[in-house]
Design an enzyme around this catalytic site. Structure first.
Site, mmCIF file in Angstrom:
data_model
loop_
_atom_site.group_PDB
_atom_site.id
_atom_site.type_symbol
_atom_site.label_atom_id
_atom_site.label_comp_id
_atom_site.label_asym_id
_atom_site.label_seq_id
_atom_site.Cartn_x
_atom_site.Cartn_y
_atom_site.Cartn_z
ATOM 1 N N PHE A 53 0.876 -1.180 0.000
ATOM 2 C CA PHE A 53 0.000 0.000 0.000
ATOM 3 C C PHE A 53 0.906 1.220 0.000
ATOM 4 C CE2 PHE A 53 -1.703 3.697 2.018
ATOM 5 C CZ PHE A 53 -3.060 3.724 1.792
ATOM 6 N N GLU A 54 0.738 2.101 -0.963
ATOM 7 C CA GLU A 54 1.461 3.372 -0.943
ATOM 8 C C GLU A 54 0.577 4.391 -1.631
ATOM 9 O OE1 GLU A 54 5.026 2.430 -3.283
ATOM 10 O OE2 GLU A 54 6.224 2.428 -1.458
#
Ligand SMILES: Nc1nc2c(ncn2[C@@H]2O[C@H](COP(=O)(O)OP(=O)(O)OP(=O)(O)O)[C@@H](O)[C@H]2O)c(=O)[nH]1
Ligand SMILES: *[C@@H]1O[C@H](CO)[C@@H](O)[C@H](O)[C@H]1NC(C)=O
Ligand SMILES: [Mg+2]
Length: 536
Positions: free
Chosen positions: A356-357
């Site tokens: 997740f970014e």
């Protein structure tokens, strides 16, 4: 003196605790990934006096959720100040993972994108099938692009692939039981995400991205635009899980990272402190001394030793017994060894979990990071070891960014594999007074995401919460509470004074060797003098 020793011991204990817990934690991750059932006692072993962050409000002046509870999205979108951002979702995946991809897309549409309509970029090392595209397109009206990764960006260089060392390295990692160590495709994936995904022409068309993976799940509604809020507050990188890495996947990563920094004489960002421990305690040119003094508590001890020995050797007098005892003690002692200490620093293994970014593309696509990736590539760590893109991203960001550039999306509930963060819902109460209706009703913008009444039940809301319409499994532990070492470092940095962070990641020695030596010498000579007086 007694106190001092106690402190040293407490500190060592704490370090040991961290190591043990990192190990326990890694063990749990391994158990979870291999699909074994968790024994309930595992969770309880974390109740050892460490903070349970998930129940606390950790907002500071530096960072906190952009909004607590839900935002009225319709009004948010109509606001004159709102501008849709130049942003996309990015996901690398395979044709075979179509159903897992569908799960992720459904989840992100349901909880966020039906209101915001950000496009998607799907990447694959082979062309996507028509079936895949049709299936995924049926889930959203948002624009979708399906790209293939250039062979040169995906495969290891030919001379590497054909070398004996290459196969040998993968087999060896498999034999040693390193997670995914023997899988060539996993190494390629990590390398691609470390330094190449943002170079893909379909990704280069954007300024911001949100990385997604197949089979992830979102637990809360995100009722505002995270890209726009990051832009508004000058944030450039956002995460939702921060945790320690498995040491044996990256044994030489920090050594090469330090040598890259030294080679380019980089001025580091203050984010470096999130990922490193400093052993630079005593400012001295004496290398032996520097290597023996690693904690504040060592300073007086080791300097006294040095003074007593030197005095004895120089004068052939003084308190000979004491000098001799110190000399023998020093001769017999070993220079303390650390797993991963280079240039007086050690990687603490913490990293943003990069599956997740939400970030600007130029946090990676810049001169320093690109050079860093090329340097790491030249050292072969993406195949000699199993460097993950997460620790590589984190150390790279640590060089470039300051603590204030990063946002913790604490209000985004997220699960990947068996690790999850699920925030507490906000009840709209501040300082004991109800100030607002925190959990607004869900209004779908896309009939595909209509919710039945079962899905309208949300987790209990609390005063310290920040979430909007989160549905959490209360029996699952939150990564905030199990990766507390990393979370504690994050919250400490959030509370740090600006002045403390000012020299970036360049640690200052806390004690000056000459000053300490001067003081200790005086004390020692006075003591000798007092002894002589007594005996007369
Ligand atoms: N096209 C393509 N995608 C890949 C390949 N290897 C990994 N990926 C993708 O990269 C992402 C991460 O890979 P995974 O193997 O799932 O790694 P992970 O999520 O850390 O590990 P798991 O917990 O086992 O899922 C997924 O989106 C995969 O679809 C590959 O060889 N080809
Ligand atoms: C979005 O950003 C990219 C990369 O900076 C740029 O090339 C592109 O023109 C931008 N698109 C829009 C619509 O502003
Ligand atoms: Mg996966």
């Amino acid at each position: 003196m007694g106190m001092l020793k106690l402190n040293v011991r407490a500190r060592r204990w704490r370090d040991c605790l961290f190591r043990c817990n990192t190990f326990t934690f890694c063990l749990i991750v391994t158990v979870l990934i291999t699909g074994a059932v968790i024994v309930p006692q595992f969770g309880q072993s974390f109740d050892d006096g460490w903070p349970k962050f998930s129940n606390e409000d950790i907002t500071t002046n530096r960072d906190g959720p952009f909004y607590r509870g839900c935002v009225n999205t319709e009004m948010y979108l109509k606001d004159e100040g709102y501008k849709k951002m130049n942003a996309t979702f990015v996901m690398l995946t395979r044709n075979e993972e179509c159903e897992d991809v569908a799960k992720s897309v459904r989840s992100i549409e349901d909880h966020f994108n039906q209101w915001f309509q950000y496009p998607y970029v799907f990447l694959n090392d082979v062309p996507f099938t028509e079936e895949f595209k049709t299936r995924i397109r049926s889930l959203s009206d948002a624009p979708m692009e399906f790209g293939t990764v250039d062979k040169l960006d995906w495969e290891f260089p030919e001379q590497v692939r054909e070398s004996f060392a290459f196969q040998n390295a993968l087999n060896d990692q498999g034999d040693r039981g390193i997670l995914y160590g023997s899988e060539e495709s996993y190494h390629k994936m990590c390398r691609f995400y470390s330094g190449l995904f943002f170079k893909h022409p379909l990704v280069q068309k954007f300024e911001w991205y949100w990385r997604l993976e197949p089979d992830v799940e979102f637990f809360c509604d995100l009722t505002y635009d995270p890209f726009a809020e990051m832009h508004r507050t000058d944030k450039v990188y956002g995460f939702t899980v921060l945790l320690p890495e498995l040491y044996y996947t990256v044994p030489n990563l920090f050594r090469y990272t330090r040598s890259f920094i030294r080679k380019h004489e980089l001025k580091l960002g203050s984010l470096w402190r999130l990922f490193t421990d400093s052993y630079k305690v005593l400012d001295t040119d004496d290398e032996l001394m520097a290597s023996r003094v690693n904690y504040d508590e060592d300073v007086d001890n080791k300097v006294s030793e040095k003074v007593a020995i030197e005095h004895m050797l120089a004068e052939g007098s003084g308190d000979e017994e004491m000098g001799l005892r110190y000399l023998v003690g020093r001769a017999k002692s070993k220079v303390p060894l650390f797993d991963d200490k280079f240039d007086d620093e050690e990687y603490n293994l913490c990293h943003f979990w990069s599956n997740f970014e939400i970030a600007r593309i130029d946090v990676f696509d810049n001169e320093v990071y690109n050079a860093y990736f090329r340097y790491l590539e030249s050292k072969g760590g993406f195949w000699r070891e199993r460097w993950g893109d997460a620790p590589v991203h984190s150390l790279g960001l640590g060089m470039i960014l300051n603590v204030d550039d990063v946002h913790y999306f604490r209000d985004i509930g997220y699960r990947h594999s068996m690790i999850q963060h699920c925030p507490k819902n906000w009840n709209g109460v501040e300082f004991g007074t109800k100030v607002v209706e925190a959990q607004l009703p869900y209004i779908e913008a896309d009939p595909r995401y209509q919710r039945n009444s079962l899905f309208q039940r949300y987790s209990q809301a609390v005063e310290n919460g920040c979430g909007c319409r989160c549905r959490c499994d209360s029996w699952k532990s939150d990564i905030e509470d199990t990766a507390y070492y990393c979370m504690e470092r994050w919250t400490d940095l959030q509370l740090a004074e600006d002045a403390e962070l000012a020299p970036g990641g360049h640690y200052q020695a806390k004690a000056d060797a000459q000053d300490v030596e001067h003081r200790v010498k005086n004390e020692y000579l006075n003591m000798l003098l007092a002894n002589t007086d007594d005996s007369q």
